[in-house]
Every structure is written in structure tokens, then in C-alpha cells.
Design an enzyme around this catalytic site. Structure first.
Site, short mmCIF file in Angstrom:
data_model
loop_
_atom_site.label_atom_id
_atom_site.label_comp_id
_atom_site.label_asym_id
_atom_site.label_seq_id
_atom_site.Cartn_x
_atom_site.Cartn_y
_atom_site.Cartn_z
N ARG A 48 0.82 -1.23 0.00
CA ARG A 48 0.00 0.00 0.00
C ARG A 48 0.85 1.28 0.00
O ARG A 48 0.39 2.33 0.43
CB ARG A 48 -0.98 0.03 1.17
CG ARG A 48 -1.94 -1.13 1.15
CD ARG A 48 -3.12 -0.93 2.04
NE ARG A 48 -3.99 -2.10 1.95
CZ ARG A 48 -3.81 -3.21 2.67
NH1 ARG A 48 -2.83 -3.27 3.54
NH2 ARG A 48 -4.62 -4.22 2.52
N GLU A 73 -5.84 16.52 -10.59
CA GLU A 73 -6.40 16.96 -11.88
C GLU A 73 -7.93 16.97 -11.84
O GLU A 73 -8.60 16.50 -12.77
CB GLU A 73 -5.89 16.04 -13.00
CG GLU A 73 -5.84 16.74 -14.35
CD GLU A 73 -5.09 15.94 -15.42
OE1 GLU A 73 -3.98 15.45 -15.13
OE2 GLU A 73 -5.60 15.82 -16.53
N ARG A 93 -4.61 21.53 -13.38
CA ARG A 93 -3.51 20.67 -13.84
C ARG A 93 -3.64 20.36 -15.34
O ARG A 93 -2.65 20.04 -16.00
CB ARG A 93 -3.48 19.38 -13.01
CG ARG A 93 -2.24 18.55 -13.25
CD ARG A 93 -2.01 17.49 -12.20
NE ARG A 93 -0.81 16.74 -12.51
CZ ARG A 93 -0.14 15.98 -11.67
NH1 ARG A 93 -0.56 15.86 -10.43
NH2 ARG A 93 0.95 15.34 -12.04
N1 GLY Z 1 2.50 15.31 -17.26
C1 GLY Z 1 1.30 15.97 -16.93
C2 GLY Z 1 0.99 15.96 -15.47
O1 GLY Z 1 1.84 15.61 -14.67
O2 GLY Z 1 -0.10 16.29 -15.10
#
Ligand code: GLY
Length: 366
Positions: free
Chosen positions: A122, A238, A243
Site C-alpha cells: 500500500r 487533476e 492541472r
Molecule cells: N504530465 C502531466 C501531469 O503531470 O499532469
């Protein structure tokens, strides 16, 4: 020696060291990550000698037990089979949670080692030693890890921030020209998205960067990592629409790489073409100025990333883009530069993309 502290909310702060000769301090850094003094070092056939062996020797001389695992160099190693073999070797090496994984190599090794390190027991601390310009300025920082499936690249992975990143600029000395330009594309991408100060500094220093002038290389790598750190600290998974800016140039790039056959053009050359394309789309979508397009074109030219003379069926490129895993609900998404340091993500109509792909293809020499 430059030290950049990466401070991401909810994560342990970690350090990126950028210097010529940074590797000479590696044992000290690894010590903090592996109290058991047990290290599992993952590398590939190409990097193993001399870098990974030197790292292993240094660590052993400081009392670490080091298991070196070599994978074949190349994208094929980012596979479930290879990950499985590494997990088995990690168990045989009797790694415990106070051991650490060291990744010594380019993006493939970093992604793979990050993935197995983040999943074994983990999650173990992972130290990244990137050995290409591209992996120094992009994949070694920010915590994305991945392996590929038959269905596509990077489909399985984790977000797992490294415990430490050691970017020793000496290892870049022997980097082939194509690989150098590849890293330069990601630096140019970062500069265009980041700010006037980074972009115009790069414009002024592009010739020196292409010639690998020491001070400029150190500054370019540092600026790119500082930029990436600031993006990731605002949107580590993200999910906040921030991002995504790191994908500037990548929508078309992925289609070019696939249509041409992986390896025909380097990732960086494809990204540079994607940046040129996205900026042109920006004229229709975001009022991007012709001055920006010209400045970016000239910068990419100086960095050894000329416009690609890649002839392809625009409809095929469009279809590949539509099948990309980043496409949401069938809509094509592009990072569009409005100007230096100003960008937005646009959902673009397929008909408009096709029109621009056709214009690009018409502009190519016969
Ligand atoms: N390579 C793109 C990122 O790390 O989001």
C-alpha cells in the site's frame, strides 16, 4: 545547487534538488526515506551503466542493502507483466514499509517504479532520479504513476508523490539530440503557460538551452519544476481544471504519435506541433494574437523543434483525438493559449478542429 520544496496540501513536503553533481548527496537523501536501509532500485538496460550502478555502489558503501531490478528500456516495460515481476522481486527482497524504492531512469522507469512503489504494501517512499531532460521537468515531479494496457497508454496508475527528487544535470551530457529537444518542448510548454517572465527569458536563452549551456540548463529545469509544483499544489489529482494546463499541445500530439506510429516522432516534437496547432485554434476561439503564434513558432524553431512535415488524413487524426481517454462525453478538449501566461480549456467543435487540421495539412510542402 538549487533546492525546490514541493508543498502540496495533504502531502508530505518533498524536495527536488537540481544541480550538476546532485547525485553525490544521494545516500544522505535516501537515508531519510529508508530507515531500514533497504533499497529497491529500479532502472533500465540503458541507464543501468553507469548511473544506476554508481548510485547502487554509493548506497552500498553507506551501509544500504540494495537490490537492483533492470527492466528492458522502452515503453513496453510499462506493462502489467513487468509490474508483476517487480512486485515479486520486491517481496523476495523482503522490503518492508520502512524500505524505499529508487527510480533511476527516464519517464518509463519513473512511471513504472512510481506505480509499483505506490502499490506494494500500500505504498513505499519513492525516490526519483530522472535521467532525461523530459523526466526532470515533467514526470518525476507531481506524483503521476502509470502502466499501459493493450487498450491504451497510462490507463492504470496512481497519484503518489515522490519522497525526494534528485535531478543531476551531469547525466544529461550524453543525452541524444532528439531526447534533448523532447525535453525542450516541455520546457517551452511550461514557459508559454506560466508567465511573461519565464517565456521571454526562454526566448532570450533558447539558443543557449539548445546548446546545453550549463547555467541556462539549470535555470530552465528549475523554472519548469517551480511552475509544475505550483500547478500540482493547486490541483494534485487533476480535478480542479488547473492541472489540465500541463496538457497544452498534447491533444494533437497524442494523435500524431499514434497516427505516425509510436517512435516515428518523439513525444516532444509532437507536443511542439500540438502547441502550434492549439495556438492557431486560439485565433478563432480566444483572440490569440498573431504575435504570440509568431513568438512561439520562433521559440520552438530555436529549440530544435521545427514544424513537422507529417502528412496524414485529417479525418483520421480527428478520429484518434475523439478516442483519446481524456475526451469527455465525446467532446474534444484543447488547452488554448490566449496569450503568454493566459490559457483556458475549450471544448471544441469537431467540425472546427477538422477545418484547422485540413488547413494544417494544406500548408505542408508536397
Ligand atoms: N504530465 C502531466 C501531469 O503531470 O499532469
Amino acid at each position: 545547487m538549487t533546492k525546490i520544496m514541493i508543498d502540496i496540501p495533504g502531502e508530505r513536503t518533498y524536495e527536488v534538488r537540481v544541480a550538476f553533481g546532485a547525485l553525490s548527496h544521494i545516500a544522505q537523501a535516501v537515508h531519510g526515506c529508508a530507515p531500514s536501509r533497504k533499497v529497491f532500485l529500479i532502472t533500465d538496460d540503458v541507464v543501468a551503466d553507469p548511473y544506476a550502478q554508481t548510485v547502487a555502489r554509493d548506497l552500498r558503501s553507506q551501509g544500504f542493502t540494495v537490490t537492483v531490478a533492470r527492466v528492458p528500456s522502452g515503453e513496453e516495460s510499462k506493462s502489467i507483466n513487468c509490474a508483476g515481476e517487480l512486485w515479486d522481486s520486491m517481496a523476495q527482497a523482503k522490503l518492508t514499509r520502512d524500505s524505499c524504492v529508487v527510480a533511476c531512469g527516464g519517464g518509463v522507469v519513473g512511471d513504472l517504479a512510481g506505480f509499483v512503489g505506490s502499490t506494494y504494501m500500500r505504498g513505499l517512499p519513492v525516490v526519483q532520479i530522472p535521467t532525461t531532460l523530459l523526466s526532470m521537468v515533467d514526470s518525476s515531479v507531481g506524483g503521476k504513476t502509470a502502466i499501459n494496457l493493450g487498450e491504451g497508454k497510462n490507463l492504470v496508475g496512481t497519484f503518489w508523490q515522490p519522497a525526494f527528487v534528485c535531478a543531476d544535470l551531469n547525466v544529461l551530457e550524453t543525452l541524444p539530440e532528439r531526447e534533448w529537444a523532447c525535453g525542450c518542448a516541455e520546457i517551452a510548454k511550461s514557459a508559454a503557460i506560466d508567465s511573461d517572465s519565464f517565456f521571454f527569458w526562454l526566448v532570450d536563452n533558447a539558443d543557449q538551452l539548445a546548446k546545453r549551456s550549463g547555467e541556462v540548463v539549470q535555470e530552465a529545469v528549475t523554472k519548469s519544476i517551480v511552475f509544475k509544483a505550483s500547478v500540482v499544489s493547486q490541483d494534485k489529482a487533476e480535478t480542479q481544471g488547473i492541472r489540465e494546463c500541463l496538457n497544452y499541445g498534447h491533444t494533437l500530439a497524442h494523435a500524431i504519435e499514434k497516427a505516425a506510429g509510436y517512435g516515428t516522432y518523439s513525444h516532444g516534437h509532437a507536443v511542439a506541433e500540438g502547441m502550434r496547432f492549439a495556438a492557431r485554434l486560439g485565433v478563432a476561439l480566444a483572440g490569440t494574437s498573431l504575435e504570440f503564434i509568431k513568438a512561439q513558432d520562433e521559440l520552438l524553431d530555436k529549440l530544435g523543434l521545427p514544424a513537422l512535415n507529417f502528412k496524414a488524413d485529417p479525418q483520421l487524426l480527428l478520429e484518434i483525438m475523439q478516442s483519446d481517454k481524456k475526451v469527455r462525453a465525446g467532446h474534444l478538449r484543447f488547452v488554448i493559449p490566449e496569450d503568454v501566461g493566459k490559457w483556458r480549456v475549450e471544448t471544441v467543435d469537431a467540425a472546427l478542429v477538422l477545418e484547422y487540421l485540413e488547413a494544417w495539412q494544406r500548408s505542408l510542402a508536397n
